[in-house]
Design an enzyme around this catalytic site. Structure first.
Site, PDB file in Angstrom:
ATOM      1  N   TYR A  80      31.413  11.883 -24.093  1.00  0.00           N
ATOM      2  CA  TYR A  80      31.543  10.866 -23.029  1.00  0.00           C
ATOM      3  C   TYR A  80      32.622   9.870 -23.421  1.00  0.00           C
ATOM      4  O   TYR A  80      32.818   9.593 -24.612  1.00  0.00           O
ATOM      5  CB  TYR A  80      30.212  10.107 -22.846  1.00  0.00           C
ATOM      6  CG  TYR A  80      29.040  11.052 -22.744  1.00  0.00           C
ATOM      7  CD1 TYR A  80      28.591  11.515 -21.510  1.00  0.00           C
ATOM      8  CD2 TYR A  80      28.406  11.517 -23.900  1.00  0.00           C
ATOM      9  CE1 TYR A  80      27.540  12.415 -21.426  1.00  0.00           C
ATOM     10  CE2 TYR A  80      27.363  12.423 -23.828  1.00  0.00           C
ATOM     11  CZ  TYR A  80      26.927  12.870 -22.599  1.00  0.00           C
ATOM     12  OH  TYR A  80      25.899  13.764 -22.524  1.00  0.00           O
ATOM     13  N   HIS A 131      15.419  17.677 -27.267  1.00  0.00           N
ATOM     14  CA  HIS A 131      14.057  17.165 -27.383  1.00  0.00           C
ATOM     15  C   HIS A 131      13.081  18.278 -27.060  1.00  0.00           C
ATOM     16  O   HIS A 131      13.466  19.300 -26.479  1.00  0.00           O
ATOM     17  CB  HIS A 131      13.850  15.984 -26.429  1.00  0.00           C
ATOM     18  CG  HIS A 131      14.348  16.255 -25.029  1.00  0.00           C
ATOM     19  ND1 HIS A 131      13.593  16.887 -24.078  1.00  0.00           N
ATOM     20  CD2 HIS A 131      15.549  16.012 -24.437  1.00  0.00           C
ATOM     21  CE1 HIS A 131      14.304  16.998 -22.960  1.00  0.00           C
ATOM     22  NE2 HIS A 131      15.496  16.487 -23.156  1.00  0.00           N
ATOM     23  N   GLU A 178      21.481  20.018 -25.766  1.00  0.00           N
ATOM     24  CA  GLU A 178      22.299  19.299 -24.792  1.00  0.00           C
ATOM     25  C   GLU A 178      23.389  18.444 -25.428  1.00  0.00           C
ATOM     26  O   GLU A 178      23.357  17.214 -25.368  1.00  0.00           O
ATOM     27  CB  GLU A 178      21.419  18.432 -23.888  1.00  0.00           C
ATOM     28  CG  GLU A 178      20.403  17.558 -24.600  1.00  0.00           C
ATOM     29  CD  GLU A 178      19.573  16.758 -23.583  1.00  0.00           C
ATOM     30  OE1 GLU A 178      20.175  16.059 -22.771  1.00  0.00           O
ATOM     31  OE2 GLU A 178      18.333  16.848 -23.629  1.00  0.00           O
ATOM     32  N   ASP A 225      22.320  16.744 -13.869  1.00  0.00           N
ATOM     33  CA  ASP A 225      21.239  16.864 -14.858  1.00  0.00           C
ATOM     34  C   ASP A 225      19.940  16.575 -14.116  1.00  0.00           C
ATOM     35  O   ASP A 225      19.596  15.416 -13.877  1.00  0.00           O
ATOM     36  CB  ASP A 225      21.467  15.851 -15.991  1.00  0.00           C
ATOM     37  CG  ASP A 225      20.352  15.872 -17.041  1.00  0.00           C
ATOM     38  OD1 ASP A 225      19.311  16.530 -16.816  1.00  0.00           O
ATOM     39  OD2 ASP A 225      20.525  15.217 -18.081  1.00  0.00           O
ATOM     40  N   GLU A 228      23.431  21.553 -20.895  1.00  0.00           N
ATOM     41  CA  GLU A 228      22.044  21.513 -21.385  1.00  0.00           C
ATOM     42  C   GLU A 228      21.291  22.773 -20.963  1.00  0.00           C
ATOM     43  O   GLU A 228      21.231  23.098 -19.774  1.00  0.00           O
ATOM     44  CB  GLU A 228      21.338  20.271 -20.822  1.00  0.00           C
ATOM     45  CG  GLU A 228      19.876  20.163 -21.232  1.00  0.00           C
ATOM     46  CD  GLU A 228      19.235  18.830 -20.822  1.00  0.00           C
ATOM     47  OE1 GLU A 228      19.767  18.159 -19.909  1.00  0.00           O
ATOM     48  OE2 GLU A 228      18.196  18.476 -21.411  1.00  0.00           O
ATOM     49  N   HIS A 255      10.604  14.641 -21.926  1.00  0.00           N
ATOM     50  CA  HIS A 255      10.755  14.284 -23.347  1.00  0.00           C
ATOM     51  C   HIS A 255       9.356  14.440 -23.940  1.00  0.00           C
ATOM     52  O   HIS A 255       8.573  13.497 -23.987  1.00  0.00           O
ATOM     53  CB  HIS A 255      11.279  12.852 -23.495  1.00  0.00           C
ATOM     54  CG  HIS A 255      12.669  12.695 -22.952  1.00  0.00           C
ATOM     55  ND1 HIS A 255      13.196  11.494 -22.560  1.00  0.00           N
ATOM     56  CD2 HIS A 255      13.656  13.613 -22.747  1.00  0.00           C
ATOM     57  CE1 HIS A 255      14.443  11.675 -22.136  1.00  0.00           C
ATOM     58  NE2 HIS A 255      14.745  12.957 -22.234  1.00  0.00           N
ATOM     59  N   HIS A 273      23.976  10.279 -27.934  1.00  0.00           N
ATOM     60  CA  HIS A 273      22.550  10.602 -27.759  1.00  0.00           C
ATOM     61  C   HIS A 273      22.181  11.781 -28.647  1.00  0.00           C
ATOM     62  O   HIS A 273      23.035  12.344 -29.342  1.00  0.00           O
ATOM     63  CB  HIS A 273      22.233  10.894 -26.282  1.00  0.00           C
ATOM     64  CG  HIS A 273      22.979  12.063 -25.701  1.00  0.00           C
ATOM     65  ND1 HIS A 273      22.673  13.371 -26.003  1.00  0.00           N
ATOM     66  CD2 HIS A 273      24.020  12.130 -24.824  1.00  0.00           C
ATOM     67  CE1 HIS A 273      23.478  14.182 -25.347  1.00  0.00           C
ATOM     68  NE2 HIS A 273      24.313  13.454 -24.624  1.00  0.00           N
ATOM     69  N   ASP A 322      14.831  21.092 -17.470  1.00  0.00           N
ATOM     70  CA  ASP A 322      15.774  19.992 -17.724  1.00  0.00           C
ATOM     71  C   ASP A 322      17.112  20.600 -18.144  1.00  0.00           C
ATOM     72  O   ASP A 322      17.325  20.864 -19.322  1.00  0.00           O
ATOM     73  CB  ASP A 322      15.186  19.090 -18.831  1.00  0.00           C
ATOM     74  CG  ASP A 322      16.139  17.990 -19.258  1.00  0.00           C
ATOM     75  OD1 ASP A 322      17.137  17.747 -18.558  1.00  0.00           O
ATOM     76  OD2 ASP A 322      15.875  17.373 -20.311  1.00  0.00           O
ATOM     77  N   ARG A 342      28.346  17.094 -20.245  1.00  0.00           N
ATOM     78  CA  ARG A 342      27.144  17.515 -20.974  1.00  0.00           C
ATOM     79  C   ARG A 342      26.793  18.916 -20.486  1.00  0.00           C
ATOM     80  O   ARG A 342      26.974  19.223 -19.302  1.00  0.00           O
ATOM     81  CB  ARG A 342      25.981  16.551 -20.739  1.00  0.00           C
ATOM     82  CG  ARG A 342      24.683  16.977 -21.396  1.00  0.00           C
ATOM     83  CD  ARG A 342      23.628  15.861 -21.502  1.00  0.00           C
ATOM     84  NE  ARG A 342      23.146  15.349 -20.236  1.00  0.00           N
ATOM     85  CZ  ARG A 342      23.510  14.200 -19.693  1.00  0.00           C
ATOM     86  NH1 ARG A 342      24.370  13.417 -20.316  1.00  0.00           N
ATOM     87  NH2 ARG A 342      23.016  13.816 -18.533  1.00  0.00           N
ATOM     88  N   ASP A 346       0.828  -1.212   0.000  1.00  0.00           N
ATOM     89  CA  ASP A 346       0.000   0.000   0.000  1.00  0.00           C
ATOM     90  C   ASP A 346       0.862   1.261   0.000  1.00  0.00           C
ATOM     91  O   ASP A 346       0.394   2.342   0.342  1.00  0.00           O
ATOM     92  CB  ASP A 346      -0.972  -0.002   1.190  1.00  0.00           C
ATOM     93  CG  ASP A 346      -0.250  -0.083   2.519  1.00  0.00           C
ATOM     94  OD1 ASP A 346       0.999  -0.177   2.506  1.00  0.00           O
ATOM     95  OD2 ASP A 346      -0.925  -0.054   3.558  1.00  0.00           O
ATOM     96  N   HIS A 388      21.993   7.662 -18.102  1.00  0.00           N
ATOM     97  CA  HIS A 388      20.884   7.734 -17.139  1.00  0.00           C
ATOM     98  C   HIS A 388      21.311   7.179 -15.774  1.00  0.00           C
ATOM     99  O   HIS A 388      20.621   6.367 -15.169  1.00  0.00           O
ATOM    100  CB  HIS A 388      19.653   6.987 -17.674  1.00  0.00           C
ATOM    101  CG  HIS A 388      18.948   7.740 -18.759  1.00  0.00           C
ATOM    102  ND1 HIS A 388      17.887   7.235 -19.487  1.00  0.00           N
ATOM    103  CD2 HIS A 388      19.143   8.982 -19.255  1.00  0.00           C
ATOM    104  CE1 HIS A 388      17.490   8.137 -20.376  1.00  0.00           C
ATOM    105  NE2 HIS A 388      18.238   9.197 -20.258  1.00  0.00           N
TER     106      HIS A 388
HETATM  107  N1  GLY Z   1      17.704  14.126 -18.330  1.00  0.00           N
HETATM  108  C1  GLY Z   1      17.094  13.677 -19.486  1.00  0.00           C
HETATM  109  C2  GLY Z   1      17.478  14.461 -20.643  1.00  0.00           C
HETATM  110  O1  GLY Z   1      18.305  15.344 -20.563  1.00  0.00           O
HETATM  111  O2  GLY Z   1      16.950  14.304 -21.708  1.00  0.00           O
HETATM  112 MN    MN Z   2      18.703  16.533 -18.929  1.00  0.00          MN
HETATM  113 MN    MN Z   3      17.141  16.750 -21.841  1.00  0.00          MN
END
Ligand code: GLY
Ligand code: MN
Ligand code: MN
Length: 443
Positions: A379, A333, A375, A239, A415, A340, A329, A250, A413, A35, A222
């Protein structure tokens, strides 16, 4: 504002005067068979049309009269004992302003009264629910998702304001985390500092699982464990983002745990920053996401070539997908009620099946009102680079000695969240990203 969203949807169904839209909102989810309740978060299409962030609701939109029927659960005293206040009819009407309010068990009665020629549903499961109520209804589970996606891609001023507010708090949280970090702390301590700012500002929901990654953990796209110790000399990749009224932020920043980048960290960081700046210089209405993706990739490969990490012709690196070894990647987005967000691939546009671009989440021409992330990243993923160094074609582009020395480097990265405007873009992210500015903030 949600009534404006409904108007936008109605305008797409002008030719269909005899239909109705039916959407079932989401229910609370529990951890496995216990629960333990996960925090409730409404399904984004339902939220978009209603602003109702409560479980067990449903809606019908009458495409003939453009009236909105909201269905709510009938709560009893036990609900009040365990879960909280039971709203009156008046409270529901005041808060959500439907044209008609019903209890959830009245869906069939209302559908029978409206007697629509077609009932538009979000998916097969909800179409089945309507068919199970009565075989008399003709259901369509294709058009509604396309219509809602179309609506959600171009943001209204009110939606832009929610995104700005989510970013405003994110800007504060990033600065707090960057100023607090020290070698010897644990990744989760940075998460605690970051989330404190979120909660102090009344934003109660993460937009996604945040990434708090020190050292080599930053190469895991991730990474969500957040439990490693932060070592002196590590870069830290953060991130994470929060939702404001459902709308996400984001960002990513990658900064030195001890406040000063080493030469190689600075070199790789500046290669990513050049990719970011090249994209921001090019962003305007009419530009395609996939062209921006390739522009970022090319600029970053030029940076890695200057650092003598890769060798040879950058044109060949682009043609042979060598950039995908370091940038696995997509550039960005759409951003909105989902991190996303919907709409990246309109009907008829497919993913490009090439290693360097197949993970790009949007292939569209940018238009004013769209909100995207930018972004770029580089890497050093051993699972990708070690086989590449054994591959005849690929290894000719790699300075294998240098690449090998960087297998524990992690990644960088950067972003930002931007809204496309008539002349260019508005950047919601206001966190330093030049090396000197980051080092100054951290001191
Ligand atoms: N943290 C997910 C992305 O940057 O798309
Ligand atoms: Mn992100
Ligand atoms: Mn992102």
């Amino acid at each position: 504002m949600h009534s404006k969203h409904r108007e936008k949807l109605f305008s797409l169904f002008d030719d269909d005067q005899n239909g109705a839209v039916f959407i079932q909102g989401k229910d609370i989810m529990y951890r496995y068979d216990t629960d333990y309740e996960f925090p409730f978060r409404q399904e984004s299409n339902f939220w978009y049309l209603t602003g109702v962030n409560e479980p067990e609701c449903a809606l019908i939109l009458d495409l003939n009269t453009e009236e909105y029927h909201l269905f709510v659960p009938e709560r009893d005293a036990q609900y009040a004992v365990w879960h909280g206040y039971v709203k009156t009819r008046e409270q529901y009407l005041e808060e959500y302003k439907p044209d008609h309010l019903h209890f959830h068990n009245e869906i069939l009665t209302v559908l029978n009264e409206l007697n629509p020629e077609t009932v538009y549903c979000l998916n097969e499961e909800q179409a089945q629910f309507v068919e199970d109520l009565s075989r008399d209804f003709k259901v369509d589970s294709d058009s509604l998702t396309d219509a809602l996606t179309y609506c959600r891609v171009l943001k209204t001023d009110w939606e832009l304001d929610q995104l700005r507010e989510a970013s405003r708090v994110n800007n504060l949280a990033y600065r707090a985390a960057m100023q607090a970090i020290k070698p010897g702390m644990y990744e989760y301590e940075i998460k605690a500092i970051f989330n404190k700012v979120q909660l102090e500002n009344g934003l109660l929901m993460d937009a996604y699982n945040g990434i708090f990654a020190a050292g080599k953990n930053a190469s895991i796209l991730h990474y969500v464990e957040s439990k490693s110790k932060i070592e002196d000399g590590d870069l830290f990749l953060l991130d994470a983002g929060f939702e404001c009224n459902g709308y996400a932020s984001d960002f990513t920043r990658t900064f030195p745990a001890n406040g000063t980048y080493t030469d190689i960290q600075k070199g790789i960081y500046n290669s990513v920053l050049s990719g970011m700046n090249a994209v921001l210089d090019a962003v305007k209405p009419g530009v395609k996401m996939e062209d921006l993706h390739l522009l970022a990739a090319r600029t970053m490969m030029e940076g890695l070539k200057e650092l003598d990490i890769v060798r040879g012709s950058v044109d060949d690196m682009m043609n042979e997908d060598i950039f995908a070894l370091f940038f696995p990647h997509g550039l960005g987005h759409f951003l909105g009620l989902d991190t996303h967000d919907v709409g990246g691939y309109p009907k008829g546009v497919d993913r490009i099946d090439r290693p360097g671009i197949k993970f790009l989440r949007a292939r569209r021409e940018l238009q004013p009102g769209m909100v995207i992330t930018v972004e770029p990243g580089i890497y050093f993923v051993p699972a990708v680079l070690e086989p590449a160094m054994q591959d005849e074609a690929k290894k000719s582009f790699l300075n294998t000695e240098k690449v090998r020395s960087l297998l524990n480097f992690g990644g960088v990265r950067i972003e930002d969240d931007i809204a496309i405007t008539d002349t260019g873009y508005e950047n919601f992210t206001d966190v330093p990203k030049e090396v000197d500015d980051i080092e100054k903030l951290m001191k």
